[in-house]
Enzyme design. Structure first.
Site, PDB file in Angstrom:
ATOM      1  N   LYS A 149       3.987 -94.965 -61.986  1.00 34.16           N
ATOM      2  CA  LYS A 149       5.214 -94.829 -61.188  1.00 34.16           C
ATOM      3  C   LYS A 149       6.155 -93.815 -61.829  1.00 34.16           C
ATOM      4  O   LYS A 149       6.675 -92.914 -61.164  1.00 34.16           O
ATOM      5  CB  LYS A 149       5.871 -96.206 -61.079  1.00 34.16           C
ATOM      6  CG  LYS A 149       6.947 -96.272 -60.041  1.00 34.16           C
ATOM      7  CD  LYS A 149       7.552 -97.670 -59.954  1.00 34.16           C
ATOM      8  CE  LYS A 149       6.589 -98.638 -59.265  1.00 34.16           C
ATOM      9  NZ  LYS A 149       6.871-100.033 -59.627  1.00 34.16           N
ATOM     10  N   ARG A 165      11.960-101.604 -62.862  1.00 36.45           N
ATOM     11  CA  ARG A 165      10.589-101.909 -62.420  1.00 36.45           C
ATOM     12  C   ARG A 165       9.571-101.588 -63.495  1.00 36.45           C
ATOM     13  O   ARG A 165       9.714-100.608 -64.212  1.00 36.45           O
ATOM     14  CB  ARG A 165      10.198-101.052 -61.205  1.00 36.45           C
ATOM     15  CG  ARG A 165      10.981-101.320 -59.970  1.00 36.45           C
ATOM     16  CD  ARG A 165      10.643-100.211 -58.972  1.00 36.45           C
ATOM     17  NE  ARG A 165      11.553-100.241 -57.870  1.00 36.45           N
ATOM     18  CZ  ARG A 165      11.223-100.663 -56.644  1.00 36.45           C
ATOM     19  NH1 ARG A 165       9.992-101.041 -56.385  1.00 36.45           N
ATOM     20  NH2 ARG A 165      12.110-100.679 -55.689  1.00 36.45           N
ATOM     21  N   GLY A 220       1.839-106.344 -58.209  1.00 38.93           N
ATOM     22  CA  GLY A 220       2.456-107.676 -58.228  1.00 38.93           C
ATOM     23  C   GLY A 220       2.247-108.449 -59.519  1.00 38.93           C
ATOM     24  O   GLY A 220       2.644-109.607 -59.622  1.00 38.93           O
ATOM     25  N   MET A 265       3.362-107.658 -62.631  1.00 42.02           N
ATOM     26  CA  MET A 265       4.502-107.659 -63.558  1.00 42.02           C
ATOM     27  C   MET A 265       5.802-107.714 -62.757  1.00 42.02           C
ATOM     28  O   MET A 265       5.780-107.832 -61.547  1.00 42.02           O
ATOM     29  CB  MET A 265       4.416-106.444 -64.456  1.00 42.02           C
ATOM     30  CG  MET A 265       3.281-106.579 -65.464  1.00 42.02           C
ATOM     31  SD  MET A 265       3.109-105.146 -66.467  1.00 42.02           S
ATOM     32  CE  MET A 265       2.670-103.896 -65.324  1.00 42.02           C
ATOM     33  N   ARG A 323       1.986 -92.623 -54.683  1.00 47.83           N
ATOM     34  CA  ARG A 323       0.779 -92.744 -55.524  1.00 47.83           C
ATOM     35  C   ARG A 323      -0.439 -92.516 -54.637  1.00 47.83           C
ATOM     36  O   ARG A 323      -0.344 -92.637 -53.404  1.00 47.83           O
ATOM     37  CB  ARG A 323       0.709 -94.104 -56.190  1.00 47.83           C
ATOM     38  CG  ARG A 323       0.729 -95.247 -55.206  1.00 47.83           C
ATOM     39  CD  ARG A 323       0.743 -96.581 -55.919  1.00 47.83           C
ATOM     40  NE  ARG A 323       1.052 -97.637 -54.971  1.00 47.83           N
ATOM     41  CZ  ARG A 323       1.330 -98.872 -55.299  1.00 47.83           C
ATOM     42  NH1 ARG A 323       1.370 -99.226 -56.558  1.00 47.83           N
ATOM     43  NH2 ARG A 323       1.581 -99.783 -54.384  1.00 47.83           N
ATOM     44  N   HIS A 382     -35.099-110.411 -64.788  1.00 44.88           N
ATOM     45  CA  HIS A 382     -36.017-110.174 -63.681  1.00 44.88           C
ATOM     46  C   HIS A 382     -35.280-110.214 -62.340  1.00 44.88           C
ATOM     47  O   HIS A 382     -35.408-109.314 -61.501  1.00 44.88           O
ATOM     48  CB  HIS A 382     -37.132-111.231 -63.709  1.00 44.88           C
ATOM     49  CG  HIS A 382     -38.108-111.089 -62.595  1.00 44.88           C
ATOM     50  ND1 HIS A 382     -37.977-111.759 -61.401  1.00 44.88           N
ATOM     51  CD2 HIS A 382     -39.216-110.321 -62.473  1.00 44.88           C
ATOM     52  CE1 HIS A 382     -38.969-111.417 -60.610  1.00 44.88           C
ATOM     53  NE2 HIS A 382     -39.740-110.547 -61.237  1.00 44.88           N
ATOM     54  N   SER A 429     -40.376 -91.354 -70.821  1.00 49.02           N
ATOM     55  CA  SER A 429     -39.389 -91.986 -69.947  1.00 49.02           C
ATOM     56  C   SER A 429     -38.734 -93.085 -70.763  1.00 49.02           C
ATOM     57  O   SER A 429     -39.421 -93.970 -71.284  1.00 49.02           O
ATOM     58  CB  SER A 429     -40.071 -92.555 -68.707  1.00 49.02           C
ATOM     59  OG  SER A 429     -39.115 -93.227 -67.931  1.00 49.02           O
ATOM     60  N   CYS A 433     -35.700 -94.549 -67.186  1.00 48.97           N
ATOM     61  CA  CYS A 433     -35.985 -95.440 -66.059  1.00 48.97           C
ATOM     62  C   CYS A 433     -35.429 -96.846 -66.277  1.00 48.97           C
ATOM     63  O   CYS A 433     -35.621 -97.722 -65.465  1.00 48.97           O
ATOM     64  CB  CYS A 433     -37.485 -95.496 -65.778  1.00 48.97           C
ATOM     65  SG  CYS A 433     -38.423 -96.215 -67.136  1.00 48.97           S
ATOM     66  N   TYR A 475     -34.290 -85.980 -65.717  1.00 43.73           N
ATOM     67  CA  TYR A 475     -33.974 -86.807 -64.549  1.00 43.73           C
ATOM     68  C   TYR A 475     -33.542 -88.210 -64.960  1.00 43.73           C
ATOM     69  O   TYR A 475     -33.764 -88.633 -66.097  1.00 43.73           O
ATOM     70  CB  TYR A 475     -35.176 -86.902 -63.585  1.00 43.73           C
ATOM     71  CG  TYR A 475     -36.343 -87.692 -64.127  1.00 43.73           C
ATOM     72  CD1 TYR A 475     -36.413 -89.077 -63.961  1.00 43.73           C
ATOM     73  CD2 TYR A 475     -37.396 -87.065 -64.800  1.00 43.73           C
ATOM     74  CE1 TYR A 475     -37.485 -89.806 -64.450  1.00 43.73           C
ATOM     75  CE2 TYR A 475     -38.468 -87.789 -65.289  1.00 43.73           C
ATOM     76  CZ  TYR A 475     -38.505 -89.159 -65.110  1.00 43.73           C
ATOM     77  OH  TYR A 475     -39.539 -89.895 -65.605  1.00 43.73           O
TER      78      TYR A 475
HETATM   79  C1  PEP Z   1     -37.134-100.710 -69.595  1.00 42.04           C
HETATM   80  O1  PEP Z   1     -37.491-101.437 -70.519  1.00 42.04           O
HETATM   81  O2  PEP Z   1     -36.086-100.052 -69.600  1.00 42.04           O
HETATM   82  C2  PEP Z   1     -37.961-100.608 -68.372  1.00 42.04           C
HETATM   83  C3  PEP Z   1     -37.641 -99.760 -67.426  1.00 42.04           C
HETATM   84  O3  PEP Z   1     -39.019-101.461 -68.240  1.00 42.04           O
HETATM   85  P1  PEP Z   1     -38.866-102.999 -67.809  1.00 42.04           P
HETATM   86  O4  PEP Z   1     -37.482-103.226 -67.351  1.00 42.04           O
HETATM   87  O5  PEP Z   1     -39.892-103.246 -66.775  1.00 42.04           O
HETATM   88  O6  PEP Z   1     -39.186-103.688 -69.109  1.00 42.04           O
END
Ligand code: PEP
Ligand code: MG
Length: 883
Positions: free
Chosen positions: A26, A95, A104, A106, A351, A467, A773, A840, A860
């Site tokens: 502000k 304020r 809201g 403070m 803002r 999982h 990866s 990954c 990637y």
């Molecule tokens: C990991 O371990 O980051 C992975 C991609 O394999 P998972 O999650 O299947 O163990």
């Protein structure tokens, strides 16, 4: 001398919009508007640093005192009014204003500076006795609550009693005499309740108010809000002390709030509400229904009211001019507070307006089209995570919800349905058209079908890479994981939350974006993708340098991901393919085989299934790389748990039930994440991997014959040593050579780096790998020595106590795990110039981690299909941010 106080007025302004950390949002914007010459009442900001200083000593240092007094004098000279006396009294609003808006949370005090003398002067000067005494009683009410700590309801109920006694329903029907009496009664009540007299010295009022606003940074609601929104406790709040202007001085006065565009859908229409003869809090308090500022702000409840445009055309025209200036200046949609005093317009705040994700997208695209922002600026305007709102159904924001528990926000979106406790029930009820929520202690690969059938998934255990979380994100299903407040008894099909028991068939709703578990069926709104989305994402694609792949295990998810812009598959986990009912028995037979030849026999049954799986995926990814990971999880994950299933298996492979039971016992592992899994399976049972590689090669050759452009990458998980990889590489290359015969077949063979030892010896490993990866889920687990399934139990406390800045399974720990990723990338590239490097783990879809991946030069990132657009935007923002 440190500078603790910054003035803003047409004569002298010391701050600007970029000083939010010091002046709060502000304060920084009031300074900015003042220097633009906009009509802002003058004032000054006491900095967030002063707040931190005050918190330490619980007193104001001499420099702060001196600077406040000086700044106050400047306001007096700018307004021609005097604070605490004279015939033209200066009143202040006080304020709070933190770096980020904490709506809201403070405190605020208005009309500060009134006492028994100044109220008379104000009455004379304004020629409006009622207004002066109404302002005074409002001030006492607010001050008693905010500064003197009295409950709001005590004085409010006195006001209600007075209205009732007079037989009126609104404050506007009370007169000056009523307010005078009220002031007297208020003071008596305050003295009784607090044992203190209401302070009459305006300077004392001011210091106590500043102190109270600083103190309000640590009130329980502000602390809670900070926890929920990840705002550090050491930021502090600034205090803005600003000359009052009055929207409640008569019928030529008004106050209101407006947005430069519609914050709910982003349409380019000026939009807002106002009240004649009112003060700011009346709009918020909802005592009177605000009127629309213009035609397009009309709705069913305010249609008959006069618009500001009709009622005060001059002020409206000025407001229109100012909002356009502000939007151009800030290059974003603004949320503006204004007050009109005796037909003169003042701006009290501006803002960047809060908005829905759909509105944010439309506004960013339109601002670019109107030439107000560049493409890059438009791209930076949207929080990548907000795209979740566009890609998933969400709870109707207007619906009421009874939240019964909160877990981890594991996979976004909202889903409602009847509770079921077993995957089989989820599948069968789903087939009968019933919407279900699968509630489990934790999920395992066995639950895949049930998860696919459910609207959403709730687990009592497990973290952000458990999982349930990983699979749900892949499917685009809402999931709340690790909700330790619920007790799941799947045997008796009940779930206990607090002292309430829920049984199978009861309705619940999950919000996977917030982790909320809600009783009953809350209505949801569908995902909303449109042409603006495509245009915006195309800008992101033009800019980013990181490629974005997806983690997907089947043709359907792969197609979804390609639709969302995935440029390949970065991880195809093959284990889920084994759980289809017609395959699981062969998998279990393979596990129970007592000789290599028996195992090969069982694997042979699986081969055609795997081949078809891979063909489907190659087709969906036609021309794009497909990274297939060979079997990773420990074998016990595939074992039957129920007696019936064990009996069925015994019959199928023709052994005694006892053999199965003993086998299950033998294969059981307490910490499966470190056990007989990954390439260790490949080393001990090479026939499993040769079957999978045979399936991949055959699928690829057949797909090529069918005209599909296939680009397989074969990935070996959980490698710790170069030797493991070299042994497996040799075996698998020989298999491929044999299967392909004289047909041409191009592929890459590489490994996951998901163990610290692999990262440290990456140079050696790279000589046997075409690609790396980073499996940062396992790498985080093994670097920290934290189990990804159990850490949820104490990680929240680690974060709330600032031991860790955030959940390392969500946002990559850049100093530790990230260091290993960077080190291994450099070492791997030094040893093998051709090596291709990606990530990954779940971090591949998280914006801060993506920024890191960009900075260390990965090729990637790969993430679940629904996070692909988020990753594309985050990758573009990383380029812009790191220019
Ligand atoms: C990991 O371990 O980051 C992975 C991609 O394999 P998972 O999650 O299947 O163990
Ligand atoms: Mg892993």
């Amino acid at each position: 001398m440190s500078k603790w106080v910054y003035s803003f007025s047409k004569e002298k302004t010391e701050g600007n919009k970029d000083m939010k950390n010091l002046l709060g949002g502000k304060g920084a914007n009031l300074a900015e508007m003042s220097s633009l010459g906009l009509p802002v009442p003058p004032g000054f900001t006491v900095t967030t640093e002063a707040c931190i200083d005050y918190q330490k000593t619980k007193s104001f240092n001499d420099d702060i005192k001196k600077q406040v007094e000086e700044a106050l004098k400047l306001v007096e000279s700018s307004t021609g009014k005097t604070f605490g006396g004279g015939d033209n009294p200066l009143l202040f609003s006080v304020r709070s204003g933190a770096r980020v808006s904490m709506p809201g949370m403070m405190d605020t005090v208005l009309n500060l500076g009134l006492n028994d003398e100044t109220v008379e002067a104000l009455s004379k000067k304004s020629d409006n006795e009622r207004f002066a005494w109404d302002s005074y009683r409002r001030f006492i009410q607010m001050y008693a609550n905010v500064v003197m700590g009295m409950s709001h309801s005590l004085l409010e109920s006195t006001l209600e009693d007075l209205k009732e006694a007079k037989g009126v329903d609104s404050d506007t029907k009370l007169d000056a005499k009523d307010f005078k009496n009220l002031v007297k009664v208020y003071k008596q009540i305050i003295a009784q309740e607090t044992g203190k007299k209401f302070p009459t010295d305006p300077m004392e009022q001011l210091w106590l108010a500043i102190e109270a606003v600083f103190g309000s940074w640590d009130n329980p609601r502000a602390i809670k809000y900070r926890q929920l929104n990840g705002i550090p406790g050491d930021w502090g709040t600034a205090v803005n002390v600003q000359a009052m202007v009055f929207g409640n001085m008569g019928d030529d006065c008004a106050t209101g709030v407006c947005f430069t565009r519609d914050p709910s859908n982003g349409e380019k229409k000026f939009f807002g509400e106002y009240l004649v003869n009112a003060q700011g809090e009346d709009v918020v308090a909802g005592i009177r229904t605000p009127a629309p500022i213009n035609e397009c702000s009309k709705n069913d409840s305010n249609r008959s009211e006069k618009t500001l445009e009709e009622y005060m055309p001059k002020a409206f025209a000025e407001l229109t001019d100012l909002y356009q200036q502000l939007e151009k200046h800030y290059k974003d949609m603004q949320d503006i507070e204004f007050t009109i005093e005796a037909n003169k317009l003042y701006l009290l705040q501006t803002r960047n307006g809060k908005r829905t994700a759909a509105a944010a997208l439309k506004i960013a695209v339109n601002l670019e089209e109107e030439g107000i922002v560049t493409k890059e600026e438009a791209l930076m305007q949207i929080d990548p995570e907000a795209l979740n709102q566009l890609l998933h159904p969400r709870l109707d924001p207007d619906a009421t919800k009874n939240i019964i528990a909160k877990g981890l926000p594991a996979s976004p979106g909202a889903g409602a349905g009847k509770i079921v406790f077993h995957s089989d029930d989820a599948t069968s009820m789903h087939e009968n058209g019933v919407k279900v929520i699968l509630v489990r202690q934790e999920t395992s690969p066995e639950d895949i079908a049930g998860m696919a059938a459910a609207q959403a998934i709730l687990t009592a255990r497990g973290g952000m890479t458990s999982h349930a979380a990983v699979v749900a994100r892949g499917m685009g299903k809402p999931c709340v994981a690790g909700c330790s407040e619920i007790l799941v008894d799947s045997k008796n099909r009940t779930m206990i939350v607090g002292d309430k028991k829920y049984v199978e068939g009861d309705f619940i709703t999950l919000d996977g974006g917030t982790g909320e578990v809600i009783e009953g069926e809350v209505p949801t709104l569908d995902a909303e993708i449109n042409a603006d989305f495509a245009k915006f994402m195309a800008w992101a694609d033009e800019i980013r340098t990181l490629r974005v792949r997806t983690n997907a295990d089947n043709p359907e998810d792969s197609e979804t991901a390609v639709k969302f812009g995935a440029e390949g598959i970065g991880l195809c986990r093959t284990e889920h393919m084994f759980f289809e009912p017609e395959r699981i028995l062969a998998v279990r037979e393979m596990i129970f085989a007592d000789s290599t030849s028996h195992r090969e026999k069982a694997l042979k049954k699986l081969l055609p299934y795997q081949k078809e799986d891979f063909k489907g995926i190659f087709k969906a990814l036609d021309g794009k790389p497909v990274n297939i990971r060979l079997l990773d999880p420990p074998l016990h994950e595939f074992l039957p748990h129920e007696l019936e299933d064990k009996k069925e298996l015994a019959e199928y492979i023709d052994v005694e039930l006892k053999t199965i039971e003993e086998g299950c016992e033998r294969l059981h592992e307490f910490n499966p994440m470190l056990g007989h899994r990954g390439c260790r399976l490949g080393i001990t049972y090479p026939e499993i991997y040769t079957m999978q590689v045979t399936a991949i090669t055959q699928a690829a050759l057949e797909s090529i014959d069918e005209g599909v452009d296939v680009r397989p990458e074969i990935m070996i998980p959980l490698v710790a040593t170069a030797k493991e990889l070299s042994i497996l590489r040799e075996i698998l290359v020989a298999t491929i050579e044999q299967v392909r015969g004289d047909k041409e077949f191009n592929y890459k063979l590489g490994t996951m780096i998901e163990l610290p030892r692999a990262a440290i010896t990456a140079a050696d490993i790279a000589t046997h790998a075409d690609f790396f990866s980073f499996g940062t889920n396992d790498l985080t687990q093994t670097t920290f020595g934290l189990s990804r399934d159990d850490a949820g139990r104490f990680l929240t406390e680690y974060i709330s106590k600032s031991v860790l800045p955030s959940d390392p399974f969500v946002s990559l720990d850049q100093e530790g795990v990230g260091y290993l990723v960077k080190f291994a990338t450099e070492q791997g590239r030094n040893a093998n110039k051709e090596i291709h490097v990606g990530i990954c783990g779940e971090h591949g879809g998280e914006p801060k981690s993506i920024d890191f991946c960009h900075r260390i030069g990965l090729d990637y990132v790969s993430c679940s299909p629904y996070r692909v657009p988020i990753a594309r935007l985050a990758a573009a923002q990383a380029v812009i941010r790191n220019k």
